[in-house]
Design a protein around this motif. Structure first.
Motif, PDB file in Angstrom:
ATOM      1  N   UNK A  15     -72.623 -41.262  41.983  1.00 38.01           N
ATOM      2  CA  UNK A  15     -72.696 -39.799  42.000  1.00 38.01           C
ATOM      3  C   UNK A  15     -73.992 -39.403  42.696  1.00 38.01           C
ATOM      4  N   UNK A  16     -73.886 -38.803  43.851  1.00 35.81           N
ATOM      5  CA  UNK A  16     -75.073 -38.398  44.596  1.00 35.81           C
ATOM      6  C   UNK A  16     -75.386 -36.935  44.321  1.00 35.81           C
ATOM      7  N   UNK A  23     -79.478 -29.774  42.842  1.00 39.42           N
ATOM      8  CA  UNK A  23     -79.200 -30.482  41.588  1.00 39.42           C
ATOM      9  C   UNK A  23     -80.355 -31.393  41.183  1.00 39.42           C
ATOM     10  N   UNK A  24     -80.981 -31.061  40.073  1.00 43.67           N
ATOM     11  CA  UNK A  24     -82.012 -31.899  39.450  1.00 43.67           C
ATOM     12  C   UNK A  24     -81.695 -31.925  37.961  1.00 43.67           C
ATOM     13  N   UNK A  51     -74.355 -23.499  35.500  1.00 43.30           N
ATOM     14  CA  UNK A  51     -74.795 -24.784  36.023  1.00 43.30           C
ATOM     15  C   UNK A  51     -75.102 -25.809  34.949  1.00 43.30           C
ATOM     16  N   UNK A  52     -74.150 -26.118  34.070  1.00 40.16           N
ATOM     17  CA  UNK A  52     -74.391 -27.074  32.989  1.00 40.16           C
ATOM     18  C   UNK A  52     -74.643 -28.508  33.453  1.00 40.16           C
ATOM     19  N   UNK A  53     -74.221 -28.827  34.688  1.00 35.57           N
ATOM     20  CA  UNK A  53     -74.497 -30.163  35.229  1.00 35.57           C
ATOM     21  C   UNK A  53     -73.913 -31.277  34.394  1.00 35.57           C
ATOM     22  N   UNK A  54     -74.794 -32.178  33.905  1.00 37.46           N
ATOM     23  CA  UNK A  54     -74.361 -33.313  33.087  1.00 37.46           C
ATOM     24  C   UNK A  54     -74.533 -33.038  31.594  1.00 37.46           C
ATOM     25  N   UNK A 116     -79.387 -21.034  31.382  1.00 38.33           N
ATOM     26  CA  UNK A 116     -79.192 -21.730  32.650  1.00 38.33           C
ATOM     27  C   UNK A 116     -80.405 -22.524  33.108  1.00 38.33           C
ATOM     28  N   UNK A 117     -80.118 -23.586  33.854  1.00 39.61           N
ATOM     29  CA  UNK A 117     -81.121 -24.304  34.632  1.00 39.61           C
ATOM     30  C   UNK A 117     -80.783 -23.986  36.081  1.00 39.61           C
ATOM     31  N   UNK A 118     -81.448 -22.985  36.652  1.00 37.70           N
ATOM     32  CA  UNK A 118     -81.040 -22.436  37.943  1.00 37.70           C
ATOM     33  C   UNK A 118     -81.598 -23.183  39.148  1.00 37.70           C
ATOM     34  N   UNK A 119     -80.767 -23.423  40.154  1.00 35.90           N
ATOM     35  CA  UNK A 119     -81.280 -23.955  41.424  1.00 35.90           C
ATOM     36  C   UNK A 119     -82.197 -22.913  42.066  1.00 35.90           C
TER      37      UNK A 119
END
Length: 271
Positions: A15-16, A23-24, A51-54, A116-119
């Motif tokens: 997963x890149x 994405x961080x 942006x919940x991501x992982x 959120x964890x915003x870009x």
């Protein structure tokens, strides 16, 4: 999934993380817990996580008394989230948050909030979108330190700008915690900060927003020179004089309240 194994998960699944999407992923479990613990969930009936991501924060938001809606643009992560929470009663939307209708999401709810964890690339746009949504009053978000410095910049400083004045006029912004770059994978170039943005009782005015952008169009110019492209010079000078503001004033020298008072006076005289 244990957050400390995020790096292993990403590499093992090939997963890149997308640089384009900013994405961080947060990989410090204690920080994740502390972030969620800092949020005021009193009377909250819906949490919208952007942006919940992982699922660093999602894991601590699920199974609580409120409903949970996730908005994730990345199709790969959307698939991951659907598998991870397939037994949970949550809503997962694979969509660009900038095209998401907040008013549609919050129908039937009395006290929704955003987490959120915003870009960095869309942070100001999402904050502005929150500001325009009358029914959501609280936004808890992780931003890059540089962005937070701009949002909270004092008057008469280089970082104080139109966006600072707009947010400061309508909201109370508080820093909850600073988070160093090594707590993310991949590590960003700068540190982050988790903040709360709480609206006051003032109703967002789009014309004031436009006025501020005009005021700060050229920081080297005086207020009069920035505004004369839209307003008559006499109206500007009369308004400044009535409010006992120097005709040579520059935008960054005025507080958000003074800027709004000037906007109101100019609009009044402009008819």
């Amino acid at each position: 999934m244990n957050l400390t194994n995020t790096r292993e998960y990403i590499t093992s699944r090939q997963f890149n993380p997308s640089k384009k999407m900013g994405q961080n992923f947060l990989i410090n479990e204690n920080i994740s817990k502390n972030i969620v613990s800092s949020i005021d969930f009193h009377n909250v009936d819906l949490v919208i996580e952007i942006g919940p991501g992982l699922a660093a924060l999602t894991d601590h938001l699920v199974d609580q008394k409120f409903d949970l809606t996730l908005v994730e643009l990345d199709k790969r992560l959307n698939e991951f989230l659907n598998k991870r929470f397939k037994e949970k009663k949550i809503t997962i939307i694979n969509q660009d948050v900038l095209r998401t209708d907040f008013n549609e999401l919050i129908k039937g709810y009395k006290n929704p909030i955003i987490v959120s964890n915003l870009p960095y690339s869309i942070s100001s746009l999402v904050v502005l979108k929150f500001l325009k949504c009358e029914e959501i009053n609280n936004f808890y978000c992780m931003l890059q330190e540089e962005m937070v410095d701009r949002i909270t910049a004092p008057v008469k400083t280089k970082k104080y700008n139109a966006f600072t004045a707009l947010i400061s006029y309508y909201c109370d912004v508080k820093r909850t915690m600073s988070i160093s770059a090594n707590n993310f994978y991949p590590a960003p170039d700068v540190g982050s900060c988790f903040i709360s943005i709480k609206k006051n009782q003032k109703k967002y005015n789009e014309e004031f927003d436009k006025f501020l952008r005009l005021c700060f169009l050229n920081r080297r110019k005086t207020m009069i020179n920035n505004l004369k492209s839209k307003y008559d010079n006499k109206i500007i000078t009369n308004s400044l004089s009535k409010l006992n503001i120097s005709l040579m004033i520059r935008s960054e020298e005025l507080s958000p309240e003074q800027l709004f008072n000037l906007f109101s006076e100019i609009e009044k005289q402009n008819g």
